[in-house]
Design a protein around this motif. Structure first.
Motif, PDB file in Angstrom:
ATOM      1  N   ALA A 159     -11.546  -0.528 -15.586  1.00 31.64           N
ATOM      2  CA  ALA A 159     -12.507   0.536 -15.918  1.00 31.64           C
ATOM      3  C   ALA A 159     -12.008   1.342 -17.118  1.00 31.64           C
ATOM      4  O   ALA A 159     -12.777   1.689 -18.017  1.00 31.64           O
ATOM      5  CB  ALA A 159     -12.711   1.446 -14.704  1.00 31.64           C
ATOM      6  N   ARG A 160     -10.704   1.619 -17.112  1.00 33.57           N
ATOM      7  CA  ARG A 160     -10.147   2.447 -18.192  1.00 33.57           C
ATOM      8  C   ARG A 160     -10.117   1.688 -19.526  1.00 33.57           C
ATOM      9  O   ARG A 160     -10.447   2.214 -20.571  1.00 33.57           O
ATOM     10  CB  ARG A 160      -8.731   2.867 -17.814  1.00 33.57           C
ATOM     11  N   ASP A 161      -9.721   0.397 -19.459  1.00 32.51           N
ATOM     12  CA  ASP A 161      -9.524  -0.360 -20.699  1.00 32.51           C
ATOM     13  C   ASP A 161     -10.810  -1.000 -21.218  1.00 32.51           C
ATOM     14  O   ASP A 161     -11.006  -1.126 -22.421  1.00 32.51           O
ATOM     15  CB  ASP A 161      -8.482  -1.475 -20.486  1.00 32.51           C
ATOM     16  N   GLN A 162     -11.682  -1.459 -20.296  1.00 30.43           N
ATOM     17  CA  GLN A 162     -12.859  -2.224 -20.747  1.00 30.43           C
ATOM     18  C   GLN A 162     -14.184  -1.589 -20.323  1.00 30.43           C
ATOM     19  O   GLN A 162     -15.227  -2.148 -20.598  1.00 30.43           O
ATOM     20  CB  GLN A 162     -12.796  -3.663 -20.184  1.00 30.43           C
ATOM     21  N   GLY A 163     -14.109  -0.495 -19.612  1.00 29.14           N
ATOM     22  CA  GLY A 163     -15.339   0.208 -19.239  1.00 29.14           C
ATOM     23  C   GLY A 163     -15.784  -0.071 -17.806  1.00 29.14           C
ATOM     24  O   GLY A 163     -15.350  -1.047 -17.166  1.00 29.14           O
ATOM     25  N   PRO A 209       0.810  -1.223   0.000  1.00 30.44           N
ATOM     26  CA  PRO A 209       0.000   0.000   0.000  1.00 30.44           C
ATOM     27  C   PRO A 209       0.847   1.279   0.000  1.00 30.44           C
ATOM     28  O   PRO A 209       0.393   2.317  -0.447  1.00 30.44           O
ATOM     29  CB  PRO A 209      -0.801  -0.089   1.312  1.00 30.44           C
ATOM     30  N   LEU A 210       2.108   1.185   0.497  1.00 25.07           N
ATOM     31  CA  LEU A 210       2.955   2.384   0.585  1.00 25.07           C
ATOM     32  C   LEU A 210       3.482   2.814  -0.782  1.00 25.07           C
ATOM     33  O   LEU A 210       3.832   3.977  -0.980  1.00 25.07           O
ATOM     34  CB  LEU A 210       4.163   2.125   1.506  1.00 25.07           C
ATOM     35  N   LEU A 211       3.591   1.854  -1.707  1.00 24.95           N
ATOM     36  CA  LEU A 211       4.262   2.178  -2.965  1.00 24.95           C
ATOM     37  C   LEU A 211       3.354   2.075  -4.188  1.00 24.95           C
ATOM     38  O   LEU A 211       3.747   2.447  -5.299  1.00 24.95           O
ATOM     39  CB  LEU A 211       5.506   1.279  -3.141  1.00 24.95           C
ATOM     40  N   LEU A 212       2.134   1.569  -3.989  1.00 27.61           N
ATOM     41  CA  LEU A 212       1.293   1.221  -5.144  1.00 27.61           C
ATOM     42  C   LEU A 212       0.999   2.429  -6.041  1.00 27.61           C
ATOM     43  O   LEU A 212       1.118   2.328  -7.273  1.00 27.61           O
ATOM     44  CB  LEU A 212      -0.012   0.577  -4.645  1.00 27.61           C
ATOM     45  N   ASP A 213       0.644   3.578  -5.442  1.00 31.85           N
ATOM     46  CA  ASP A 213       0.317   4.754  -6.265  1.00 31.85           C
ATOM     47  C   ASP A 213       1.518   5.199  -7.106  1.00 31.85           C
ATOM     48  O   ASP A 213       1.382   5.480  -8.301  1.00 31.85           O
ATOM     49  CB  ASP A 213      -0.153   5.919  -5.378  1.00 31.85           C
ATOM     50  N   ALA A 214       2.697   5.253  -6.439  1.00 31.95           N
ATOM     51  CA  ALA A 214       3.899   5.694  -7.159  1.00 31.95           C
ATOM     52  C   ALA A 214       4.249   4.704  -8.268  1.00 31.95           C
ATOM     53  O   ALA A 214       4.642   5.092  -9.375  1.00 31.95           O
ATOM     54  CB  ALA A 214       5.069   5.836  -6.189  1.00 31.95           C
ATOM     55  N   LEU A 215       4.085   3.412  -7.981  1.00 30.94           N
ATOM     56  CA  LEU A 215       4.400   2.395  -8.997  1.00 30.94           C
ATOM     57  C   LEU A 215       3.442   2.508 -10.187  1.00 30.94           C
ATOM     58  O   LEU A 215       3.867   2.422 -11.346  1.00 30.94           O
ATOM     59  CB  LEU A 215       4.326   1.003  -8.354  1.00 30.94           C
ATOM     60  N   MET A 216       2.158   2.726  -9.893  1.00 27.84           N
ATOM     61  CA  MET A 216       1.179   2.867 -10.982  1.00 27.84           C
ATOM     62  C   MET A 216       1.526   4.076 -11.856  1.00 27.84           C
ATOM     63  O   MET A 216       1.428   4.027 -13.081  1.00 27.84           O
ATOM     64  CB  MET A 216      -0.244   3.036 -10.417  1.00 27.84           C
ATOM     65  N   ALA A 217       1.971   5.173 -11.196  1.00 25.25           N
ATOM     66  CA  ALA A 217       2.377   6.366 -11.955  1.00 25.25           C
ATOM     67  C   ALA A 217       3.585   6.028 -12.838  1.00 25.25           C
ATOM     68  O   ALA A 217       3.692   6.523 -13.972  1.00 25.25           O
ATOM     69  CB  ALA A 217       2.722   7.502 -10.986  1.00 25.25           C
ATOM     70  N   GLY A 218       4.486   5.173 -12.313  1.00 20.95           N
ATOM     71  CA  GLY A 218       5.658   4.759 -13.096  1.00 20.95           C
ATOM     72  C   GLY A 218       5.251   3.983 -14.352  1.00 20.95           C
ATOM     73  O   GLY A 218       5.722   4.274 -15.454  1.00 20.95           O
ATOM     74  N   TYR A 219       4.357   2.991 -14.187  1.00 21.84           N
ATOM     75  CA  TYR A 219       3.876   2.228 -15.350  1.00 21.84           C
ATOM     76  C   TYR A 219       3.254   3.170 -16.373  1.00 21.84           C
ATOM     77  O   TYR A 219       3.452   3.034 -17.573  1.00 21.84           O
ATOM     78  CB  TYR A 219       2.810   1.208 -14.919  1.00 21.84           C
ATOM     79  N   GLU A 220       2.492   4.151 -15.843  1.00 18.34           N
ATOM     80  CA  GLU A 220       1.805   5.125 -16.696  1.00 18.34           C
ATOM     81  C   GLU A 220       2.822   5.903 -17.544  1.00 18.34           C
ATOM     82  O   GLU A 220       2.653   6.046 -18.750  1.00 18.34           O
ATOM     83  CB  GLU A 220       1.037   6.088 -15.770  1.00 18.34           C
ATOM     84  N   GLN A 221       3.889   6.364 -16.855  1.00 16.67           N
ATOM     85  CA  GLN A 221       4.912   7.137 -17.584  1.00 16.67           C
ATOM     86  C   GLN A 221       5.610   6.292 -18.627  1.00 16.67           C
ATOM     87  O   GLN A 221       5.988   6.773 -19.686  1.00 16.67           O
ATOM     88  CB  GLN A 221       5.948   7.685 -16.600  1.00 16.67           C
ATOM     89  N   LEU A 222       5.807   5.002 -18.308  1.00 17.35           N
ATOM     90  CA  LEU A 222       6.464   4.108 -19.266  1.00 17.35           C
ATOM     91  C   LEU A 222       5.490   3.673 -20.363  1.00 17.35           C
ATOM     92  O   LEU A 222       5.906   3.151 -21.398  1.00 17.35           O
ATOM     93  CB  LEU A 222       6.999   2.859 -18.554  1.00 17.35           C
ATOM     94  N   GLY A 223       4.192   3.868 -20.124  1.00 18.81           N
ATOM     95  CA  GLY A 223       3.169   3.411 -21.077  1.00 18.81           C
ATOM     96  C   GLY A 223       3.123   1.888 -21.152  1.00 18.81           C
ATOM     97  O   GLY A 223       2.747   1.307 -22.173  1.00 18.81           O
ATOM     98  N   ASP A 224       3.537   1.230 -20.058  1.00 22.58           N
ATOM     99  CA  ASP A 224       3.628  -0.241 -20.076  1.00 22.58           C
ATOM    100  C   ASP A 224       2.426  -0.854 -19.352  1.00 22.58           C
ATOM    101  O   ASP A 224       2.521  -1.316 -18.213  1.00 22.58           O
ATOM    102  CB  ASP A 224       4.945  -0.677 -19.420  1.00 22.58           C
ATOM    103  N   ASN A 225       1.312  -0.873 -20.049  1.00 18.27           N
ATOM    104  CA  ASN A 225       0.063  -1.358 -19.476  1.00 18.27           C
ATOM    105  C   ASN A 225       0.120  -2.856 -19.150  1.00 18.27           C
ATOM    106  O   ASN A 225      -0.390  -3.304 -18.120  1.00 18.27           O
ATOM    107  CB  ASN A 225      -1.054  -1.074 -20.485  1.00 18.27           C
TER     108      ASN A 225
END
Ligand SMILES: [Zn+2]
Length: 390
Positions: free
Chosen positions: A295-299, A251-267
């Motif tokens: 939600a983002r990918d399939q609704g 829980p401490l790192l999940l938001d930052a990690l998700m932002a990292g994947y987002e920046q890399l565009g590595d879905n």
């Protein structure tokens, strides 16, 4: 009102007095003095039983005065005062005891340790430090004195000295201190980072991982620094490693990690990691993160179906709140008030719960701490995975 706890606090005094009467009654003291002492002892006990702790203490005090030899009784009384919060009284008693010239070596050491504890409790850290340093220098009960010094340097946030003394303790006792040393290094790294001394911070984190290769805190800090420096690939890899080393930090790192994947565009990598965590992590955090991806990918409808199914395996108030929020977006006028009420109640329950619990002392906290604010243990505050947890 008599507190039951006090009786247990007084037990050492009673035990010491009983021992004293068993001993002196037969050989050392005779006649009237024994009578006076034993009547005092029973008077003290009777005050205790009659729920008059202050009178009981006075009586035991006079026993200790009558028999100057009863060092154990004095020590027990001093420790009792300290535990009741009467630190000044404990300090005076132990200082008086130490002025005697007839103490055995063991009695003197015991009195010095008690006085050091008194100073610690009174917040007189420099006096306590001087006392335990003297004991270490004289090689008296060195391991225990080193332990006290480590506690003092922790309280003073003097991390270099805490490291030095923890290392000495490890050498002396053979008991590994790597876990706490790694946390001290992380404290130094955070301090350096906040001052913009990035190289020093990085060196400290390397040292932390040498002291404890499973130190997830050091990995999280290193990942955060990599992110700041724009090395997102390394940051993501390091965050993933931290979660795999110690699942409880997720829980401490999940938001930052998700932002990292987002920046890399590595879905794909994000989905893969979240799926792995959903299978292994007992709480709701990765399920909620994955539901956002769905939600983002399939609704929204697919996310709703997924979340409703997962909540049966991971019953969670945070999950319920999220489900109500998804439902609200497609709700009819009739169902809307119901979903609003569910989301509001769920959020209020989350606000009132403790997200983290110390597994050593049971202390509950809303946010995470690396050192328990109550019992001062390191890395014992863990996320709750029950209904109100992450
Ligand atoms: Zn604790």
């Amino acid at each position: 009102m008599f507190e039951l706890g006090l009786f247990w606090l007084l037990l050492p005094v009673v035990a010491a007095a009983s021992w004293f009467f068993a001993r002196t009654g037969t050989e050392l003291v005779s006649g009237a003095r024994v009578d006076r002492l034993s009547s005092g002892y029973f008077r003290g006990l009777s005050h205790l039983l009659n729920e008059e702790p202050d009178k009981a203490i006075e009586v035991f005090l006079s026993i200790a005065e009558l028999d100057q030899e009863a060092v154990e009784t004095q020590l027990a009384l001093g420790s009792l005062f300290r535990r009741r919060g009467e630190v000044g009284r404990a300090i005076r008693l132990h200082q008086d005891l130490l002025k005697r010239d007839n103490l055995s070596k063991a009695q003197k050491t015991a009195a010095l340790f008690e006085l050091g504890e008194d100073y610690l409790r009174a917040g007189l850290l420099d006096r306590s430090e001087a006392l335990f340093s003297d004991l270490v220098a004289a090689d008296i009960e060195t391991a225990e004195a080193l332990r006290k010094l480590v506690t003092i340097y922790e309280a003073e946030r003097d991390w270099p000295r805490a490291i030095d003394h923890a290392e000495r303790l490890e050498q002396l006792t053979g008991r590994p201190q790597g876990t706490v040393i790694a946390h001290y290094r992380c404290e130094l790294a955070e301090r350096a980072r906040s001052r913009g001394q990035l190289q020093i911070a990085q060196d400290e984190l390397e040292q932390a991982l040498k002291a404890d290769p499973n130190c997830a805190r050091a990995e999280i800090l290193a990942a955060g620094m990599a992110m700041e420096q724009g090395d997102v690939t390394r940051a993501v890899r390091t965050f993933e490693r931290a979660a795999r080393v110690d699942m409880d930090v997720l829980p401490l790192l999940l938001d930052a990690l998700m932002a990292g994947y987002e920046q890399l565009g590595d879905n794909d990598r994000a989905r893969q990691f979240l799926t792995e965590m959903c299978a292994r992590y007992p709480g709701i955090a990765p399920v909620l993160a994955l539901s956002r991806h769905i939600a983002r990918d399939q609704g929204e409808e697919a996310a709703e179906t997924y979340l409703a199914r997962e909540l049966r395996h991971h019953p969670s108030v945070a999950g319920l709140s999220r489900l109500a929020q998804i439902g609200l977006r497609r709700a009819s006028e009739e169902t809307r008030p119901v979903l609003v009420a569910i989301a509001e109640v769920a959020d209020r329950m989350i606000d009132q719960g403790s997200g983290y619990l110390c597994r050593r002392c049971g202390f509950g906290a809303r946010s995470h701490h690396w050192q328990c604010p109550s019992c001062k243990s390191w890395d014992t505050l863990k996320p709750q995975h029950r209904l109100l947890g992450e």
